[in-house]
Design an enzyme around this catalytic site. Structure first.
Site, PDB file in Angstrom:
ATOM      1  N   PHE A  88     -25.682  21.132  46.497  1.00  0.00           N
ATOM      2  CA  PHE A  88     -25.998  22.227  45.578  1.00  0.00           C
ATOM      3  C   PHE A  88     -26.715  23.322  46.365  1.00  0.00           C
ATOM      4  CE2 PHE A  88     -28.330  24.189  41.896  1.00  0.00           C
ATOM      5  CZ  PHE A  88     -27.188  24.674  41.273  1.00  0.00           C
ATOM      6  N   HIS A 146     -31.767  14.149  36.980  1.00  0.00           N
ATOM      7  CA  HIS A 146     -32.276  14.516  38.297  1.00  0.00           C
ATOM      8  C   HIS A 146     -32.949  13.336  39.003  1.00  0.00           C
ATOM      9  CE1 HIS A 146     -31.426  18.684  37.427  1.00  0.00           C
ATOM     10  NE2 HIS A 146     -32.148  18.622  36.324  1.00  0.00           N
ATOM     11  N   GLN A 152     -20.978  21.421  37.277  1.00  0.00           N
ATOM     12  CA  GLN A 152     -19.929  22.133  36.557  1.00  0.00           C
ATOM     13  C   GLN A 152     -18.556  21.815  37.144  1.00  0.00           C
ATOM     14  OE1 GLN A 152     -22.887  23.355  37.400  1.00  0.00           O
ATOM     15  NE2 GLN A 152     -23.542  25.041  36.074  1.00  0.00           N
ATOM     16  N   ARG A 211     -27.227  15.068  47.972  1.00  0.00           N
ATOM     17  CA  ARG A 211     -28.118  14.699  46.872  1.00  0.00           C
ATOM     18  C   ARG A 211     -27.472  13.618  46.024  1.00  0.00           C
ATOM     19  NH1 ARG A 211     -27.644  19.105  41.895  1.00  0.00           N
ATOM     20  NH2 ARG A 211     -25.360  19.092  41.730  1.00  0.00           N
ATOM     21  N   LYS A 213     -50.827   2.831  36.386  1.00  0.00           N
ATOM     22  CA  LYS A 213     -49.767   3.829  36.200  1.00  0.00           C
ATOM     23  C   LYS A 213     -48.568   3.145  35.544  1.00  0.00           C
ATOM     24  CE  LYS A 213     -49.720   7.645  37.862  1.00  0.00           C
ATOM     25  NZ  LYS A 213     -50.294   8.902  37.327  1.00  0.00           N
ATOM     26  N   ASN A 261     -27.860  16.643  33.500  1.00  0.00           N
ATOM     27  CA  ASN A 261     -28.085  16.337  34.912  1.00  0.00           C
ATOM     28  C   ASN A 261     -29.318  15.442  35.019  1.00  0.00           C
ATOM     29  OD1 ASN A 261     -28.212  16.310  37.690  1.00  0.00           O
ATOM     30  ND2 ASN A 261     -27.784  18.495  37.899  1.00  0.00           N
ATOM     31  N   THR A 299     -54.691   6.019  39.616  1.00  0.00           N
ATOM     32  CA  THR A 299     -53.342   5.647  39.174  1.00  0.00           C
ATOM     33  C   THR A 299     -52.290   6.367  40.001  1.00  0.00           C
ATOM     34  OG1 THR A 299     -53.226   7.344  37.440  1.00  0.00           O
ATOM     35  CG2 THR A 299     -54.181   5.218  36.839  1.00  0.00           C
ATOM     36  N   ASP A 300     -52.613   7.578  40.497  1.00  0.00           N
ATOM     37  CA  ASP A 300     -51.666   8.281  41.353  1.00  0.00           C
ATOM     38  C   ASP A 300     -51.430   7.495  42.644  1.00  0.00           C
ATOM     39  OD1 ASP A 300     -50.121  10.853  41.798  1.00  0.00           O
ATOM     40  OD2 ASP A 300     -51.384  10.860  43.586  1.00  0.00           O
TER      41      ASP A 300
END
Length: 299
Positions: free
Chosen positions: A156, A250, A222, A173, A11, A248, A56-57
């Site tokens: 959020f 993430h 924002q 977050r 991976k 953003n 690979t996961d």
């Protein structure tokens, strides 16, 4: 007759952010981890048998789980843990190659007490656009690729939901973005000797952007954008308007429950795309907008 030569699989580019919380002071390790395994793998190539294949996961999941269980003292130490595990746990794996890129971050030092705000150590690019028609000057200064991150003080929730909404509300977050900013100076006429101190103005504006990002308890990107722009306009009288474009970046909590591990906001998958893109202009009262809405039109 064709024969199988050297081969490996794994991976590539698992993006990992590990947060270590020492009270109010946070520390981060930002890694890009690639795993390649080789060994007794002829059957999968020649007959399609997966009997010796560790998926690979699974290697990706192992990266996240080890970040939680072993921590990330250094890229080298983390890679050694992973390589030893893959070779020692699977008879079919004879060699494990772990490649790691580590991205450096510097803490944003502010007059407040924020100890969870960071800026990527490789500096941003400074930009400028100058227009002169024989009598009137327009100077637009700016920066791009200023990457910043808060490990907490961001929420959020309360957003509109419809039948396609899957995003979960959150009260804590990571907030990260790559700041692209342009600001227009009020100076337009006259002798260039009366122009602002461009270097001082740039340094101060950058500092105000970072301070506002670090000191804002954010309920949305924002809101953070407006606070950043407002701090610049409030503190730099030579600036008429500032336009900000904030993707953003993430970071999603890695799911460690299948491995019997609890993820206490420590291990994150740093997503690449798609991403939210937040853009707006903050103006000095009485000023008119003159910076193009599409910042890609500027250098």
């Amino acid at each position: 007759m064709p024969i199988l030569g050297q081969n490996q699989y794994g991976k590539a580019e698992t993006r990992l952010l590990k947060v270590t919380r020492d009270g109010a002071t946070h520390h981060i390790k930002d890694l890009n981890v690639s795993v390649a395994l080789s060994g007794d793998m002829e059957d999968v190539h020649l007959s399609g048998s997966n009997a010796n294949v560790l998926t690979t996961d699974t290697t990706k999941n192992t990266v996240f789980a080890f970040a939680k269980e072993r921590g990330v003292a250094s890229a080298e130490a983390f890679g050694i843990h992973l390589a030893r595990h893959f070779v020692g746990s699977q008879r079919s794996v004879g060699t494990a190659r772990i490649r790691i890129e580590e991205y450096a971050w510097e803490r944003i030092e502010t007059p407040g007490k924020a100890r969870h705000s960071f800026v990527r150590a490789n500096r941003e690019t400074r930009t400028a656009q100058i227009t002169f028609d024989g009598s009137v000057w327009q100077v637009i200064s700016g920066l791009k690729d200023l990457v910043v991150l808060n490990t907490t003080d961001s929420e959020f929730h309360g957003f509109v939901k419809d039948r396609y909404t899957t995003l979960q509300e959150t009260n804590d977050r990571i907030l990260a973005t790559q700041v692209h900013a342009r600001w227009r100076h009020t100076w337009q006429y006259g002798d260039t000797n009366n122009a602002p101190d461009w270097d001082e103005s740039y340094t101060a504006t950058r500092r105000h952007l970072l301070t506002a990002f670090a000191d804002t308890y954010s309920l949305s990107l924002q809101q953070t954008l407006f606070r950043m722009g407002a701090r610049v306009v409030d503190n730099r009288p030579e600036i008429a308007e500032i336009r900000l474009s904030l993707p953003n970046k993430h970071h999603f909590l890695a799911d460690l429950e299948p491995f019997g591990l609890k993820n206490d906001n420590e291990v994150y998958f740093a997503a690449d795309r798609p991403y939210g893109l937040i853009e707006a202009t903050v103006l000095r009262e009485g000023a008119h907008a003159a910076i193009p809405a599409d910042l890609t039109n500027l250098p």
